[in-house]
Design an enzyme around this catalytic site. Structure first.
Site, PDB file in Angstrom:
ATOM      1  N   THR A 127       0.818  -1.212   0.000  1.00 23.09           N
ATOM      2  CA  THR A 127       0.000   0.000   0.000  1.00 23.09           C
ATOM      3  C   THR A 127       0.855   1.266   0.000  1.00 23.09           C
ATOM      4  OG1 THR A 127      -1.504   1.267   1.430  1.00 23.09           O
ATOM      5  CG2 THR A 127      -0.117  -0.325   2.533  1.00 23.09           C
ATOM      6  N   ASP A 128       0.270   2.356  -0.492  1.00 28.05           N
ATOM      7  CA  ASP A 128       0.961   3.660  -0.442  1.00 28.05           C
ATOM      8  C   ASP A 128       1.161   4.133   1.001  1.00 28.05           C
ATOM      9  OD1 ASP A 128      -1.699   4.270   0.157  1.00 28.05           O
ATOM     10  OD2 ASP A 128      -1.907   5.852  -1.351  1.00 28.05           O
ATOM     11  N   GLU A 129       0.395   3.558   1.946  1.00 25.68           N
ATOM     12  CA  GLU A 129       0.470   4.044   3.336  1.00 25.68           C
ATOM     13  C   GLU A 129       1.822   3.776   3.978  1.00 25.68           C
ATOM     14  OE1 GLU A 129      -2.835   3.571   5.881  1.00 25.68           O
ATOM     15  OE2 GLU A 129      -4.284   3.755   4.260  1.00 25.68           O
ATOM     16  N   TYR A 151      -1.600  -0.340  11.193  1.00 24.83           N
ATOM     17  CA  TYR A 151      -1.826  -1.039   9.911  1.00 24.83           C
ATOM     18  C   TYR A 151      -0.672  -0.778   8.948  1.00 24.83           C
ATOM     19  CZ  TYR A 151      -3.321  -1.440   5.040  1.00 24.83           C
ATOM     20  OH  TYR A 151      -3.355  -1.719   3.697  1.00 24.83           O
ATOM     21  N   LYS A 155       2.257  -3.337   7.326  1.00 28.07           N
ATOM     22  CA  LYS A 155       2.469  -3.539   5.883  1.00 28.07           C
ATOM     23  C   LYS A 155       3.923  -3.191   5.512  1.00 28.07           C
ATOM     24  CE  LYS A 155      -0.248  -4.498   3.118  1.00 28.07           C
ATOM     25  NZ  LYS A 155      -0.733  -5.809   2.602  1.00 28.07           N
TER      26      LYS A 155
HETATM   27  P1  NAD Z   1     -10.149  -6.828   2.726  1.00 30.22           P
HETATM   28  O1  NAD Z   1     -10.085  -6.541   4.189  1.00 30.22           O
HETATM   29  O2  NAD Z   1     -11.388  -6.509   1.973  1.00 30.22           O
HETATM   30  O3  NAD Z   1      -9.834  -8.392   2.484  1.00 30.22           O
HETATM   31  C1  NAD Z   1      -8.849  -9.085   3.176  1.00 30.22           C
HETATM   32  C2  NAD Z   1      -9.072 -10.581   2.941  1.00 30.22           C
HETATM   33  O4  NAD Z   1      -8.013 -11.289   3.596  1.00 30.22           O
HETATM   34  C3  NAD Z   1     -10.384 -11.119   3.526  1.00 30.22           C
HETATM   35  O5  NAD Z   1     -11.004 -11.988   2.600  1.00 30.22           O
HETATM   36  C4  NAD Z   1      -9.946 -11.880   4.759  1.00 30.22           C
HETATM   37  O6  NAD Z   1     -10.807 -12.956   5.111  1.00 30.22           O
HETATM   38  C5  NAD Z   1      -8.563 -12.379   4.334  1.00 30.22           C
HETATM   39  N1  NAD Z   1      -7.671 -12.661   5.471  1.00 30.22           N
HETATM   40  C6  NAD Z   1      -7.434 -11.874   6.551  1.00 30.22           C
HETATM   41  N2  NAD Z   1      -6.566 -12.472   7.383  1.00 30.22           N
HETATM   42  C7  NAD Z   1      -6.242 -13.669   6.800  1.00 30.22           C
HETATM   43  C8  NAD Z   1      -5.361 -14.727   7.161  1.00 30.22           C
HETATM   44  N3  NAD Z   1      -4.657 -14.687   8.316  1.00 30.22           N
HETATM   45  N4  NAD Z   1      -5.252 -15.788   6.336  1.00 30.22           N
HETATM   46  C9  NAD Z   1      -5.967 -15.846   5.176  1.00 30.22           C
HETATM   47  N5  NAD Z   1      -6.817 -14.882   4.793  1.00 30.22           N
HETATM   48  C10 NAD Z   1      -6.951 -13.791   5.588  1.00 30.22           C
HETATM   49  O7  NAD Z   1      -8.886  -6.110   2.095  1.00 30.22           O
HETATM   50  P2  NAD Z   1      -8.720  -5.374   0.675  1.00 30.22           P
HETATM   51  O8  NAD Z   1      -9.168  -3.983   0.791  1.00 30.22           O
HETATM   52  O9  NAD Z   1      -9.262  -6.261  -0.371  1.00 30.22           O
HETATM   53  O10 NAD Z   1      -7.114  -5.340   0.585  1.00 30.22           O
HETATM   54  C11 NAD Z   1      -6.412  -6.465   0.048  1.00 30.22           C
HETATM   55  C12 NAD Z   1      -4.919  -6.166   0.114  1.00 30.22           C
HETATM   56  O11 NAD Z   1      -4.628  -4.996  -0.632  1.00 30.22           O
HETATM   57  C13 NAD Z   1      -4.407  -5.920   1.524  1.00 30.22           C
HETATM   58  O12 NAD Z   1      -3.143  -6.529   1.647  1.00 30.22           O
HETATM   59  C14 NAD Z   1      -4.270  -4.400   1.603  1.00 30.22           C
HETATM   60  O13 NAD Z   1      -3.239  -4.042   2.496  1.00 30.22           O
HETATM   61  C15 NAD Z   1      -3.925  -4.067   0.178  1.00 30.22           C
HETATM   62  N6  NAD Z   1      -4.344  -2.727  -0.295  1.00 30.22           N
HETATM   63  C16 NAD Z   1      -5.630  -2.316  -0.141  1.00 30.22           C
HETATM   64  C17 NAD Z   1      -6.024  -1.072  -0.671  1.00 30.22           C
HETATM   65  C18 NAD Z   1      -7.440  -0.566  -0.559  1.00 30.22           C
HETATM   66  O14 NAD Z   1      -7.717   0.569  -0.921  1.00 30.22           O
HETATM   67  N7  NAD Z   1      -8.394  -1.376  -0.109  1.00 30.22           N
HETATM   68  C19 NAD Z   1      -5.073  -0.258  -1.305  1.00 30.22           C
HETATM   69  C20 NAD Z   1      -3.752  -0.719  -1.412  1.00 30.22           C
HETATM   70  C21 NAD Z   1      -3.401  -1.957  -0.920  1.00 30.22           C
HETATM   71  O1  DAU Z   2      -4.134   4.123   0.693  1.00 31.56           O
HETATM   72  C1  DAU Z   2      -4.381   2.751   0.601  1.00 31.56           C
HETATM   73  C2  DAU Z   2      -5.174   2.338   1.814  1.00 31.56           C
HETATM   74  O2  DAU Z   2      -6.485   2.856   1.638  1.00 31.56           O
HETATM   75  C3  DAU Z   2      -5.205   0.838   2.024  1.00 31.56           C
HETATM   76  O3  DAU Z   2      -3.910   0.378   2.296  1.00 31.56           O
HETATM   77  C4  DAU Z   2      -6.133   0.485   3.199  1.00 31.56           C
HETATM   78  O4  DAU Z   2      -6.262  -0.928   3.303  1.00 31.56           O
HETATM   79  C5  DAU Z   2      -7.504   1.081   2.926  1.00 31.56           C
HETATM   80  O5  DAU Z   2      -8.350   0.844   4.039  1.00 31.56           O
HETATM   81  C6  DAU Z   2      -7.400   2.590   2.678  1.00 31.56           C
HETATM   82  O6  DAU Z   2      -6.999   3.289   3.880  1.00 31.56           O
HETATM   83  P1  DAU Z   2      -7.632   4.732   4.260  1.00 31.56           P
HETATM   84  O7  DAU Z   2      -7.442   4.934   5.704  1.00 31.56           O
HETATM   85  O8  DAU Z   2      -7.146   5.789   3.340  1.00 31.56           O
HETATM   86  O9  DAU Z   2      -9.175   4.429   3.868  1.00 31.56           O
HETATM   87  P2  DAU Z   2     -10.540   4.724   4.634  1.00 31.56           P
HETATM   88  O10 DAU Z   2     -11.624   4.349   3.675  1.00 31.56           O
HETATM   89  O11 DAU Z   2     -10.576   4.114   5.985  1.00 31.56           O
HETATM   90  O12 DAU Z   2     -10.504   6.294   4.806  1.00 31.56           O
HETATM   91  C7  DAU Z   2     -10.363   7.160   3.682  1.00 31.56           C
HETATM   92  C8  DAU Z   2     -10.326   8.579   4.218  1.00 31.56           C
HETATM   93  O13 DAU Z   2     -11.619   8.909   4.743  1.00 31.56           O
HETATM   94  C9  DAU Z   2      -9.360   8.787   5.354  1.00 31.56           C
HETATM   95  O14 DAU Z   2      -8.825  10.108   5.265  1.00 31.56           O
HETATM   96  C10 DAU Z   2     -10.220   8.694   6.612  1.00 31.56           C
HETATM   97  C11 DAU Z   2     -11.550   9.251   6.148  1.00 31.56           C
HETATM   98  N1  DAU Z   2     -12.759   8.682   6.763  1.00 31.56           N
HETATM   99  C12 DAU Z   2     -12.892   7.319   6.794  1.00 31.56           C
HETATM  100  C13 DAU Z   2     -14.020   6.731   7.340  1.00 31.56           C
HETATM  101  C14 DAU Z   2     -14.152   5.232   7.392  1.00 31.56           C
HETATM  102  C15 DAU Z   2     -13.750   9.515   7.252  1.00 31.56           C
HETATM  103  O15 DAU Z   2     -13.636  10.747   7.212  1.00 31.56           O
HETATM  104  N2  DAU Z   2     -14.876   8.935   7.790  1.00 31.56           N
HETATM  105  C16 DAU Z   2     -15.047   7.568   7.863  1.00 31.56           C
HETATM  106  O16 DAU Z   2     -16.071   7.113   8.391  1.00 31.56           O
END
Ligand code: NAD
Ligand code: DAU
Length: 337
Positions: A127-129, A151, A155
């Site tokens: 992730t970019d985080e 988190y 990562k």
């Molecule tokens: P998500 O939370 O929707 O899904 C995570 C999945 O992993 C779930 O199906 C869960 O059951 C499974 N899981 C959790 N712990 C596990 C374990 N110990 N063993 C096997 N399976 C397990 O997450 P997402 O948003 O789909 O993100 C997927 C990946 O992409 C993550 O690694 C996250 O860090 C990365 N990522 C997410 C975003 C975003 O915006 N959502 C952006 C950049 C990177």
């Molecule tokens: O940048 C990539 C990341 O994006 C991934 O690695 C993470 O898995 C994914 O959860 C996401 O993280 P963020 O913290 O950026 O996403 P989130 O949707 O939780 O929040 C987006 C922005 O909105 C952040 O600035 C917090 C704000 N927010 C979030 C929630 C849930 C609110 O203001 N209100 C809310 O209720």
């Protein structure tokens, strides 16, 4: 394209399930095994369109389980794509422990499996985080890691483990670091599905702090396309940033969602800020666009509108989630603020 046998971990979550659907559609001779623990975020309903495919197999299990990984890897895979993670920043603030277990230990267990069974390619979906917050400009793959939440730190630790395995054992890893994704099947604790479904229910939309934090939003299918390229052409031992340049403040984004839904702005409710809240994420994606010729293909406006339509159409999907265990987390989270 040659046939491939791929292990996807965490494929029942948001991005993993979109990725499996993408691969099944795009590669008629690829075979996918999905290993998922089915935590609160894992949902096999996300995969109902592919579950009858003979090229798709599901195994329930935990990536931290060494014996399971040992058994599963022995038949041999051409690549592993690791999506499995605890992924929500707010949950990591409430309790970092599962993040350390899955995101760090789980990654190390997979890396050991890759090493032992000489799997030719391991993709770590990061992730970019991991770079932390940036006020101006954009992070490149060479920028230092400076994660702020538990988190993001878990990562970053996993990324460093991957790099250590590459440097020490030449374990064939590639790391991808993507910006915020949106699209179908995203769990409604994340901003876009939370705001959309709350608005549909006529409930307030919690905006943290002043709502001026900036995220770069990428349609999930474009992320899947980037990962597909990395599997086929990514250079081993390398890191690839993935992003779209669609930077929006949270307030701009929520206003747009309310406009698409035809809902009033007075649903917006400012709440106490997220502790350690990163102000802005922004990535330089020159490397993936020049080396792998990847660029986003979906317009932000159109894919956001399509996503909102999907949540309107998929009310049964999100209502089931919102009426379950998730409600307890949500109440705890806002009780503590
Ligand atoms: P998500 O939370 O929707 O899904 C995570 C999945 O992993 C779930 O199906 C869960 O059951 C499974 N899981 C959790 N712990 C596990 C374990 N110990 N063993 C096997 N399976 C397990 O997450 P997402 O948003 O789909 O993100 C997927 C990946 O992409 C993550 O690694 C996250 O860090 C990365 N990522 C997410 C975003 C975003 O915006 N959502 C952006 C950049 C990177
Ligand atoms: O940048 C990539 C990341 O994006 C991934 O690695 C993470 O898995 C994914 O959860 C996401 O993280 P963020 O913290 O950026 O996403 P989130 O949707 O939780 O929040 C987006 C922005 O909105 C952040 O600035 C917090 C704000 N927010 C979030 C929630 C849930 C609110 O203001 N209100 C809310 O209720």
């Amino acid at each position: 394209m040659a046939a491939m046998k791929i292990l996807v971990t965490g494929g029942a979550g948001f991005i993993g399930s979109n990725f499996i659907q993408h691969i099944i559609q795009e590669h008629s001779n690829w075979d996918i095994t999905n290993l998922d623990k089915l935590t609160y975020a894992g949902n096999l309903e996300n995969l109902k369109d592919v579950e009858k495919e003979h090229r798709y197999h599901f195994a329930k299990g935990d990536i931290t389980d060494r014996e399971l990984i040992d058994r599963l890897l022995s038949p041999g895979f051409d690549a592993i794509v690791n999506f499995a993670a605890e992924s929500h920043v707010d949950r990591s603030i409430l309790d970092p422990s599962p993040f350390i277990e899955t995101n760090i230990k789980g990654t190390q267990v997979l890396l050991e499996g890759v090493r032992k069974y000489q799997i030719p390619r391991y993709i770590q979906v990061s992730t970019d985080e991991v770079y932390g917050s940036i006020d101006n400009g954009s992070f490149t793959e060479k920028s230092p890691l400076s994660p702020n939440s538990p988190y993001a730190t878990s990562k970053a630790a996993a990324d460093l483990l991957c790099l250590a395995y590459w440097k020490t054992y030449r374990t064939p890893i590639v790391i991808t670091r993507c910006t915020n994704n949106f699209g179908p099947y995203q769990f409604p604790e994340k901003l876009i599905p939370l705001a959309t479904t709350n608005a549909l229910e006529g409930k307030p939309i919690p905006v943290y702090g002043d709502g001026l934090n900036i995220r770069d939003w990428l349609y999930v299918v474009d992320h899947c396309r980037a990962l597909d390229s990395v599997i086929q052409k990514g250079t081993l031992g390398q890191i690839y940033n993935i992003g779209s340049g669609n930077e929006r403040t949270n307030l701009e984004l929520i206003h747009k969602l309310l406009e698409l839904l035809g809902k009033p702005k007075d649903l917006i409710q400012f709440v106490t800020d997220r502790p350690g809240h990163d102000r802005r994420y922004s990535l330089d994606v020159t490397k993936i666009s020049t080396e792998l010729r990847w660029k986003p293909t979906y317009s932000f406006e159109e894919s956001l509108a399509a996503t909102v339509k999907w949540y309107i159409k998929s009310e049964n999907w999100w209502r089931r989630i919102k009426s379950g265990e998730y409600t307890k987390y949500y109440q705890k989270m806002y009780h503590q603020r």
